[in-house]
Scaffold this motif. Structure first.
Motif, PDB file in Angstrom:
ATOM      1  N   ARG A 148       1.757  17.024   2.672  1.00 40.57           N
ATOM      2  CA  ARG A 148       2.918  17.671   3.281  1.00 40.57           C
ATOM      3  C   ARG A 148       3.837  16.629   3.914  1.00 40.57           C
ATOM      4  N   PRO A 149       5.119  16.950   4.051  1.00 33.64           N
ATOM      5  CA  PRO A 149       6.044  16.017   4.694  1.00 33.64           C
ATOM      6  C   PRO A 149       5.691  15.784   6.157  1.00 33.64           C
ATOM      7  N   ARG A 150       6.052  14.597   6.649  1.00 27.46           N
ATOM      8  CA  ARG A 150       5.893  14.240   8.064  1.00 27.46           C
ATOM      9  C   ARG A 150       4.439  14.344   8.533  1.00 27.46           C
ATOM     10  N   THR A 151       3.524  14.014   7.651  1.00 34.45           N
ATOM     11  CA  THR A 151       2.114  13.949   8.037  1.00 34.45           C
ATOM     12  C   THR A 151       1.570  12.585   7.632  1.00 34.45           C
ATOM     13  N   GLY A 152       0.412  12.243   8.159  1.00 30.57           N
ATOM     14  CA  GLY A 152      -0.171  10.945   7.855  1.00 30.57           C
ATOM     15  C   GLY A 152       0.512   9.834   8.625  1.00 30.57           C
ATOM     16  N   PRO A 153       0.276   8.583   8.257  1.00 32.56           N
ATOM     17  CA  PRO A 153       0.901   7.457   8.965  1.00 32.56           C
ATOM     18  C   PRO A 153       2.387   7.369   8.639  1.00 32.56           C
ATOM     19  N   LYS A 154       3.086   6.531   9.351  1.00 34.66           N
ATOM     20  CA  LYS A 154       4.501   6.289   9.083  1.00 34.66           C
ATOM     21  C   LYS A 154       4.651   5.025   8.246  1.00 34.66           C
ATOM     22  N   SER A 155       5.669   5.013   7.408  1.00 34.13           N
ATOM     23  CA  SER A 155       5.954   3.809   6.628  1.00 34.13           C
ATOM     24  C   SER A 155       6.245   2.661   7.582  1.00 34.13           C
ATOM     25  N   SER A 156       5.768   1.472   7.240  1.00 26.37           N
ATOM     26  CA  SER A 156       5.976   0.326   8.123  1.00 26.37           C
ATOM     27  C   SER A 156       5.899  -0.972   7.333  1.00 26.37           C
ATOM     28  N   LEU A 157       6.389  -2.011   7.958  1.00 22.26           N
ATOM     29  CA  LEU A 157       6.366  -3.359   7.387  1.00 22.26           C
ATOM     30  C   LEU A 157       6.021  -4.323   8.506  1.00 22.26           C
ATOM     31  N   ARG A 158       4.839  -4.954   8.420  1.00 25.89           N
ATOM     32  CA  ARG A 158       4.412  -5.858   9.477  1.00 25.89           C
ATOM     33  C   ARG A 158       3.275  -6.732   8.960  1.00 25.89           C
ATOM     34  N   LYS A 159       2.810  -7.630   9.800  1.00 29.10           N
ATOM     35  CA  LYS A 159       1.663  -8.456   9.452  1.00 29.10           C
ATOM     36  C   LYS A 159       0.390  -7.859  10.037  1.00 29.10           C
ATOM     37  N   VAL A 160      -0.688  -7.948   9.275  1.00 26.83           N
ATOM     38  CA  VAL A 160      -2.008  -7.523   9.732  1.00 26.83           C
ATOM     39  C   VAL A 160      -2.977  -8.656   9.429  1.00 26.83           C
ATOM     40  N   ASP A 161      -3.581  -9.199  10.458  1.00 25.43           N
ATOM     41  CA  ASP A 161      -4.491 -10.340  10.286  1.00 25.43           C
ATOM     42  C   ASP A 161      -3.814 -11.477   9.532  1.00 25.43           C
TER      43      ASP A 161
ATOM     44  N   LEU B 114       0.850  -1.195   0.000  1.00 30.02           N
ATOM     45  CA  LEU B 114       0.000   0.000   0.000  1.00 30.02           C
ATOM     46  C   LEU B 114       0.882   1.240   0.000  1.00 30.02           C
ATOM     47  N   VAL B 115       0.577   2.184  -0.890  1.00 30.76           N
ATOM     48  CA  VAL B 115       1.314   3.444  -0.926  1.00 30.76           C
ATOM     49  C   VAL B 115       0.346   4.564  -0.595  1.00 30.76           C
ATOM     50  N   VAL B 116       0.769   5.417   0.342  1.00 33.31           N
ATOM     51  CA  VAL B 116      -0.045   6.560   0.763  1.00 33.31           C
ATOM     52  C   VAL B 116       0.713   7.837   0.405  1.00 33.31           C
ATOM     53  N   LEU B 117       0.064   8.717  -0.343  1.00 34.46           N
ATOM     54  CA  LEU B 117       0.651   9.995  -0.702  1.00 34.46           C
ATOM     55  C   LEU B 117       0.011  11.090   0.143  1.00 34.46           C
ATOM     56  N   THR B 118       0.855  11.881   0.774  1.00 34.03           N
ATOM     57  CA  THR B 118       0.366  12.962   1.631  1.00 34.03           C
ATOM     58  C   THR B 118       0.600  14.315   0.963  1.00 34.03           C
TER      59      THR B 118
ATOM     60  N   GLU C 175       3.165  -4.052   3.508  1.00 30.73           N
ATOM     61  CA  GLU C 175       4.193  -3.022   3.362  1.00 30.73           C
ATOM     62  C   GLU C 175       3.482  -1.700   3.102  1.00 30.73           C
ATOM     63  N   LEU C 176       3.647  -0.769   4.015  1.00 33.20           N
ATOM     64  CA  LEU C 176       3.021   0.548   3.891  1.00 33.20           C
ATOM     65  C   LEU C 176       4.116   1.579   3.627  1.00 33.20           C
TER      66      LEU C 176
END
Length: 235
Positions: free
Chosen positions: A58-71, A52-56, A76-77
């Motif tokens: 402004r810088p340093r806003t929104g969620p943080k990039s991460s890599l983990r398991k969900v359910d 998943l790619v999230v475009l914000t 990869e965010l």
């Protein structure tokens, strides 16, 4: 179907849930949300992850990039600003054969202004305008890495450090695949796809050496030899 995605896929359903959660929590910051990888290509399987790619805005806003398991599903965010993403789409780097797909194949979950289309068109323009010498130079860069990794693998094998040798030969295969990607202007979905489609996935030391010799000859024929004068180092 959910927003054009097959809802029967748990990974697709999870991607939609993640997108909704991000937009709900950061409504003023999120500019666009998209899916990359197998979901974007429409061929995800039980072993696929969610990219998943999230475009914000402004810088340093929104969620943080991460890599983990969900359910139970690897996620990869990646989070970056729309301007940063556009700037990346306009760059030709040594890893281009492994990066181009992230600009060319994105399924938009939320993209009211057509951000992802703009990035794809910007990357297409970059490829159309790039000179052959640029691709050859980047191919030579990857050739040097591949050749160095192969030489280290040989030494490590002679020292009976088999595990380390296997790591080096894997790196040599990937970079040899990138050389082919640059010489043929071909991009791949990931490193595994690269070594499989260029025929180096199962290459042993001897076979890889022959591949690298052929690539060296091709680079020389295109005006970018792997060995040259001191002045050529700065070209």
């Amino acid at each position: 179907m959910i927003d054009g995605i097959d809802a029967s896929s748990p990974r697709a359903a999870l991607a939609v849930r993640l997108s909704d959660a991000v937009r709900s929590r950061w409504p003023a910051d999120v500019h666009a949300v998209g899916i990359r990888g197998s979901l974007a290509h429409g061929d995800d399987s039980e072993t696929s992850d969610v990219n998943l790619v999230v475009l914000t805005l402004r810088p340093r806003t929104g969620p943080k990039s991460s890599l983990r398991k969900v359910d139970g599903v690897p996620v990869e965010l990646e989070v970056l600003t729309a301007d940063e993403a556009l700037a990346q789409a306009r760059q030709l780097t040594p890893r281009w054969p492994l990066l181009a797909d992230r600009y060319m194949t994105v399924y938009p979950l939320h993209d009211p202004t057509g951000c992802f289309k703009e990035h794809r068109e910007a990357h297409q323009d970059l490829l159309a305008e790039a000179r052959p010498a640029e691709f050859t130079q980047l191919a030579r860069h990857n050739w040097a890495i591949a050749n160095g990794a192969r030489q280290r693998a040989i030494r490590l094998a002679q020292w009976h450090d088999t595990d380390a040798a296997l790591v080096m030969i894997a790196q040599a295969r990937v970079n040899a695949a990138l050389v082919t990607g640059f010489l043929t202007r071909t991009w791949f979905r990931n490193a595994v796809d690269a070594v499989k489609h260029t025929g180096v996935a199962a290459a042993d030391m001897q076979e890889l050496g022959a591949i690298l010799r052929y690539q060296a000859e091709e680079l020389a024929a295109r005006g970018r030899p792997i060995d040259g004068t001191l002045g050529a180092l700065f070209d």
